[in-house]
Write an enzyme that holds these catalytic residues in place. Structure first.
Site, PDB file in Angstrom:
ATOM      1  N   THR A 222     -26.526 -23.513   6.850  1.00  8.74           N
ATOM      2  CA  THR A 222     -26.961 -22.441   5.961  1.00  8.74           C
ATOM      3  C   THR A 222     -28.312 -21.911   6.439  1.00  8.74           C
ATOM      4  O   THR A 222     -29.178 -22.672   6.873  1.00  8.74           O
ATOM      5  CB  THR A 222     -27.055 -22.934   4.511  1.00  8.74           C
ATOM      6  OG1 THR A 222     -27.890 -24.101   4.453  1.00  8.74           O
ATOM      7  CG2 THR A 222     -25.677 -23.282   3.975  1.00  8.74           C
ATOM      8  N   ASP A 256     -26.397 -26.641  -2.605  1.00 11.26           N
ATOM      9  CA  ASP A 256     -25.328 -27.406  -3.263  1.00 11.26           C
ATOM     10  C   ASP A 256     -24.235 -26.471  -3.773  1.00 11.26           C
ATOM     11  O   ASP A 256     -23.040 -26.770  -3.669  1.00 11.26           O
ATOM     12  CB  ASP A 256     -25.902 -28.215  -4.427  1.00 11.26           C
ATOM     13  CG  ASP A 256     -27.002 -29.165  -3.988  1.00 11.26           C
ATOM     14  OD1 ASP A 256     -27.008 -29.569  -2.810  1.00 11.26           O
ATOM     15  OD2 ASP A 256     -27.871 -29.478  -4.820  1.00 11.26           O
TER      16      ASP A 256
END
Length: 326
Positions: A222, A256
């Site tokens: 990411t 998350d």
């Protein structure tokens, strides 16, 4: 797909500092830092990496199993997770320690300084995947930040059981030895890092980018506002942009949320690009909310975001899976 999410379960204490951390650091005094920051706000929220990911998966109706350790103060939190589609049966309750605490301060540039008290998490290795798999056959085990002994045990148990696993060492890379990181990564179907963690993982393992790809199925990195990069051996790199123009209320738990969206989509056998797009859309929901479990998954709004940012094809693939609220 039946996913067991192993890792931390915690209470988050989130503070906002109105200035910039870098303005408080003197380059010639970094060897002797002693600082106190006066913060403007304090939010006490539910958190922990595994619980955050399970919350997102539950909201996407994946019915994940949460496998971690908590204290006797977990009762109210457990009710919340169950109400949001999470199976908490595998959670170990300590008789001696309180649930873990995450204390995090965020500055105006969304930089963070955090500390983590393990508490009951130190007993997470008592969760036995053999027993869990015997009772509820598992299709994937996610090994996210946890007590290091638990991370190593659950990775090894997944190998013993022949269950595909995803490696998400993230925050624990600073604690783990090179040998431990190599053990956690080797053979993973999915490897998750952010951009800084990808460099730290290479430093810890002593592997270069190619050598990491020799050990894992797919490496998902990411990149914050730049989106996500997906690498696999002998395959062109895939990049997917983030959802633009999102008000950054709180970055805690954004990664998350991405993992929950990505894993839900691959669990639905959708293409990697689509999985990354759903992950980015979930990240945007989390970023716009204060607290890592404060966002609400509204299927139609999520589809509208996907359609606007990624096009009709992405929305069309996900619409049958997201459907409408039950």
């Amino acid at each position: 797909m039946r996913i067991a999410v192993t890792g931390s379960i915690a209470t988050d204490h989130l503070m906002a500092f109105p200035g910039r951390f870098v303005d408080q650091l003197l380059p010639d005094q970094l060897h002797t830092i002693s600082l106190s920051f006066l913060v403007d706000t304090l939010e006490v929220r539910r958190g922990g990496v595994a619980a955050n990911i399970a919350y997102g998966l539950g909201g996407l109706r994946m019915e994940p199993l949460l496998a971690g350790a908590v204290g006797p103060d977990f009762a109210e939190y457990e009710v919340w997770l169950k109400e949001h589609g999470v199976d908490t049966a595998p959670v170990h309750v300590s008789a001696d320690h309180q649930t873990a605490r995450f204390m995090c301060m965020t500055d105006q540039d969304s930089n963070q300084i955090a500390s983590f008290y393990a508490g009951a998490m130190a007993e997470a290795a008592r969760v036995d995947l053999h027993a869990l798999h015997a009772a509820t056959p598992l299709d994937l085990v996610l090994v996210s930040p946890n007590d290091p002994a638990a991370m190593l045990r659950h990775t090894e148990q997944a190998r013993e059981l022949g269950i595909p696993f995803a490696a998400d060492p993230s925050q624990q890379l600073a604690r783990l030895t090179g040998a431990e990181v190599r053990t956690l990564v080797t053979g993973a179907r999915w490897l998750f890092t952010n951009e800084y963690e990808s460099a730290l993982l290479r430093e810890r393992t002593g592997w270069d980018h190619r050598q990491v790809l020799d050990q894992v199925g797919t490496w998902i990195t990411t990149l914050g506002a730049q989106g996500v990069r997906i690498d696999a051996k002998d395959t062109p790199t895939l990049t997917v942009p983030a959802v633009p123009d999102v008000h950054a209320a709180d970055p805690t738990g954004v990664g998350d949320a991405f993992r929950s969206g990505f894993l839900a989509a691959v669990g639905w056998d959708l293409p990697l690009r689509t999985a990354a797009q759903l992950g980015c859309a979930m990240s945007a929901l989390a970023l716009a909310a204060v607290g890592s479990q404060s966002y609400e998954i509204q299927p139609q709004r999520l589809l509208n975001t996907l359609r606007t940012v990624y096009g009709e094809h992405a929305a069309g693939l996900l619409e049958p899976k997201l459907g409408t609220p039950a």
